[in-house]
Design a protein around this motif. Structure first.
Motif, PDB file in Angstrom:
ATOM      1  N   TYR A 145       0.828  -1.210   0.000  1.00 43.04           N
ATOM      2  CA  TYR A 145       0.000   0.000   0.000  1.00 43.04           C
ATOM      3  C   TYR A 145       0.863   1.261   0.000  1.00 43.04           C
ATOM      4  N   TYR A 183      -2.226   3.973   3.398  1.00 38.69           N
ATOM      5  CA  TYR A 183      -3.447   4.366   2.697  1.00 38.69           C
ATOM      6  C   TYR A 183      -4.014   3.195   1.899  1.00 38.69           C
ATOM      7  N   LYS A 197      -4.558   2.477  -0.973  1.00 40.63           N
ATOM      8  CA  LYS A 197      -4.208   2.601  -2.393  1.00 40.63           C
ATOM      9  C   LYS A 197      -3.027   1.674  -2.642  1.00 40.63           C
TER      10      LYS A 197
END
Length: 126
Positions: free
Chosen positions: A107, A121, A123
């Motif tokens: 991440y 995060y 993402k």
């Protein structure tokens, strides 16, 4: 001597999320009708303060279930649910720091040098 974990333990567990007054809790436990003899129902728990930046305040995984990927799964579920989680990196145990390093590989993250806060995060790295 640690108890032997049943071979089929993965098929016996469930994941739970609870929102409490001042925290978020992510729990892994045995299904109520699938608890092996000599084991407690709860296997692990991750607690995160409900104020930003969502600092992890406590994590526990029963000794017999450590190094089986459950801690990582608890953290990943928290990241997906909350969008981000943080830790005061240098206060974390060596085991926890290693887990955060694994999360950083998967991440996106940000590390604040001055405060020692590491934030992960939801993402994925590209």
């Amino acid at each position: 001597m640690p108890r032997k974990v049943p071979d089929n333990w993965r098929s016996r567990i469930e994941w739970k999320y609870e929102r409490n007054r001042h925290s978020f809790e992510f729990i892994v436990r045995f299904k109520s009708n699938k608890i092996p003899r000599n084991f407690q129902r709860e296997i692990g728990r991750l607690i995160i303060d409900d104020s930003l930046p969502y600092i992890v305040s406590d994590v526990q995984v029963k000794e017999a279930f450590r190094r089986k990927g459950l801690g990582l799964k608890l953290y990943e579920r928290a990241v997906k649910k909350l969008g981000k989680i943080s830790t005061v990196y240098y206060e974390a145990s060596k085991e926890a720091q290693n887990l955060w390093k694994k999360l950083r590989k998967t991440y996106r993250s940000r590390k604040s040098f001055f405060t020692g806060v590491l934030t992960i995060y939801n993402k994925k790295r590209t």
